[in-house]
Enzyme design. Structure first.
Site, PDB file in Angstrom:
ATOM      1  CE1 TYR A   1      -3.477  -2.704   0.605  1.00 20.21           C
ATOM      2  CE2 TYR A   1      -4.649  -0.640   0.900  1.00 20.21           C
ATOM      3  CZ  TYR A   1      -4.666  -1.997   0.661  1.00 20.21           C
ATOM      4  OH  TYR A   1      -5.853  -2.636   0.477  1.00 20.21           O
TER       5      TYR A   1
ATOM      6  CE  LYS B   1       1.656 -17.225  -2.821  1.00 13.78           C
ATOM      7  NZ  LYS B   1       1.286 -18.597  -3.314  1.00 13.78           N
TER       8      LYS B   1
ATOM      9  CG  ASP C   1      -1.858 -20.065  -1.914  1.00 13.49           C
ATOM     10  OD1 ASP C   1      -1.316 -20.130  -0.798  1.00 13.49           O
ATOM     11  OD2 ASP C   1      -1.443 -20.706  -2.908  1.00 13.49           O
TER      12      ASP C   1
ATOM     13  CG  ASP D   1      -8.092  -4.909   1.081  1.00 15.84           C
ATOM     14  OD1 ASP D   1      -9.060  -4.466   1.720  1.00 15.84           O
ATOM     15  OD2 ASP D   1      -7.980  -4.804  -0.153  1.00 15.84           O
TER      16      ASP D   1
ATOM     17  CG  ASP E   1     -13.605  -7.355   1.222  1.00 16.85           C
ATOM     18  OD1 ASP E   1     -13.467  -6.642   2.236  1.00 16.85           O
ATOM     19  OD2 ASP E   1     -14.000  -6.919   0.123  1.00 16.85           O
TER      20      ASP E   1
HETATM   21  C1  IPM Z   1     -10.565  -1.538   3.369  1.00 14.02           C
HETATM   22  C2  IPM Z   1     -10.769  -0.901   2.017  1.00 14.02           C
HETATM   23  C3  IPM Z   1      -9.627   0.056   1.721  1.00 14.02           C
HETATM   24  C4  IPM Z   1      -8.346  -0.751   1.651  1.00 14.02           C
HETATM   25  C5  IPM Z   1      -9.820   0.892   0.443  1.00 14.02           C
HETATM   26  C6  IPM Z   1     -11.117   1.676   0.475  1.00 14.02           C
HETATM   27  C7  IPM Z   1      -8.642   1.799   0.187  1.00 14.02           C
HETATM   28  O1  IPM Z   1     -10.918  -1.879   1.056  1.00 14.02           O
HETATM   29  O2  IPM Z   1     -10.477  -0.800   4.361  1.00 14.02           O
HETATM   30  O3  IPM Z   1     -10.498  -2.761   3.441  1.00 14.02           O
HETATM   31  O4  IPM Z   1      -7.988  -1.301   0.602  1.00 14.02           O
HETATM   32  O5  IPM Z   1      -7.671  -0.831   2.687  1.00 14.02           O
HETATM   33 MG    MG Z   2     -10.966  -3.871   1.798  1.00 12.21          MG
END
Ligand code: IPM
Ligand code: MG
Length: 369
Positions: free
Chosen positions: A142, A193, A226, A250, A254
């Site tokens: 990042y 990884k 993975d 990240d 999700d």
């Molecule tokens: C998160 C989001 C952010 C990230 C984006 C909005 C920049 O996806 O907080 O998980 O990638 O960290």
């Molecule tokens: Mg995210």
């Protein structure tokens, strides 16, 4: 009564709607004599760009630095698709994380039994699931330099991002994970990884050494990222605390969010290092985004936002009873069958954003009033 400085950054899309529900909870906690909150308001993301031409203003950054906690809702939306990269909505969020030094991102994934049906996995796999993803938040790809697109002059371009971690960054996030595990089920799964990345190899070395030196009482396993993604959807209950880098964290958070029924359910805390008084800079935000498609329609689920406020009670304000009560209130309204559209499942009807917020406050009154 303790007084806390809170900076509220509603941001974009559904942000303002879900922030309003969190404010109802704050107002109630104040009336109930739990604590006093001095609330400042600021702009972040597209909302800040429209007014200031940047994703967060210097004045709002100052307010963030001076606050005990920042409560941010969401940033981004198609309206700002064409704005310059440096001032895109996400840049505001990334600057807050970086400048406040919020290296530790805690993303709990909890599946309330009442919601197990809404998960894409079978009930027995997710019922009562309780895992904690600890994501490194101020390093890795990042922020690593160089980060650029170079014109090679022959009709070709080269896009470069840099994945980079130093020993101290891995150690401090490892410590957060081990400390949390000691208060939970005493197990840490560290993920990278190492089979293809040097930074992953260093990550594994540093975590292994830290474990041996200071946390040998905690169970530690290493899992390639993975494989961890696969195991998360195969048998998520094998995990307690997962610690991983910025990008894998990240993605994996999700994935984990869908196990719980909806992305609208997951809160998060981003914490900095403790100062001499044990205070940490902190920001609390839902894991979900700004959901521009449903913005302004009273359809958004405020639970992740209110849950994030609950995490602020626990990690910034030392009010564990208020944190427990917020979690219990959320659980109770779900058990009563209250559902916003995103978690409706086979329920007969769904409630609006503010009806959900009001129901949570009503439960809180019963628990704390
Ligand atoms: C998160 C989001 C952010 C990230 C984006 C909005 C920049 O996806 O907080 O998980 O990638 O960290
Ligand atoms: Mg995210």
């Amino acid at each position: 009564m303790s007084a806390f400085k809170l900076l509220l950054l509603p941001g974009d899309g559904i942000g303002p709607e879900i922030s309003a529900e969190a404010e109802k909870v704050l107002a109630f906690l104040q009336t109930a004599g739990i604590a006093k909150f001095e609330i400042e308001r600021g702009l972040v993301g597209g909302a800040a760009y429209d007014v200031h031409g940047v994703a967060i203003s210097e004045a709002d950054m100052k307010l963030a630095q001076a606050s005990d906690a920042v409560l941010l809702a969401a940033v981004g939306g198609p309206k700002w698709d064409g704005v310059p990269y440096d001032v895109r909505p996400e840049a505001g969020l990334l600057r807050l994380r970086k400048d406040l030094g919020l290296f530790a991102n805690l993303r709990p994934a909890i599946c309330y039994p009442a919601l197990a049906e809404a998960s894409s996995l079978k009930r027995e796999l997710v019922d009562n699931l309780d895992i904690m993803i600890v994501r490194e938040l101020t390093g890795g790809v990042y922020f690593g330099e160089p980060k650029e697109i170079i014109d090679l002059g022959n009709g070709q371009k080269r896009g470069v991002d840099t994945q980079v971690y130093e020993t101290y960054e891995i150690e401090r996030i490892g410590r957060v994970a081990f400390e949390l595990a000691r208060k939970r089920n005493n197990k840490v799964t560290s993920s990278e990884k190492a089979n293809v990345m040097k930074s992953g190899l260093l990550w594994r070395e540093v975590i292994t050494a830290l474990h041996k030196r200071e946390y040998a009482d905690v169970q530690l396993e290493h899992m390639l990222a993975d494989a961890l993604g696969m195991q998360l959807v195969r048998w998520p209950k094998q995990f307690d605390v997962i610690v991983t880098d910025n990008l894998f964290g990240d993605m994996l958070s999700d994935v984990a969010s869908m196990l719980t029924g909806s992305l609208g359910m997951l809160p998060s805390a981003s914490l900095g290092a403790a100062d001499s008084k044990g205070q940490r800079k902190a920001m609390y935000e839902p894991v979900h985004g700004s959901a521009p498609d449903i913005a302004g329609k009273s359809l958004a689920n405020p639970i992740a936002m209110i849950g994030s406020l609950g995490m602020a009670m626990r990690y910034s304000f030392n009010l564990p009873k208020a944190a427990d009560a917020i979690e219990a209130a959320i659980s109770a309204v779900l058990a009563q069958g209250m559902r916003t559209a995103d978690i409706k499942g086979s329920a007969a009807k769904s409630v609006s954003t503010s009806e959900m917020g009001d129901a949570i406050v009503a439960q809180l009154k019963k628990l704390l009033g």
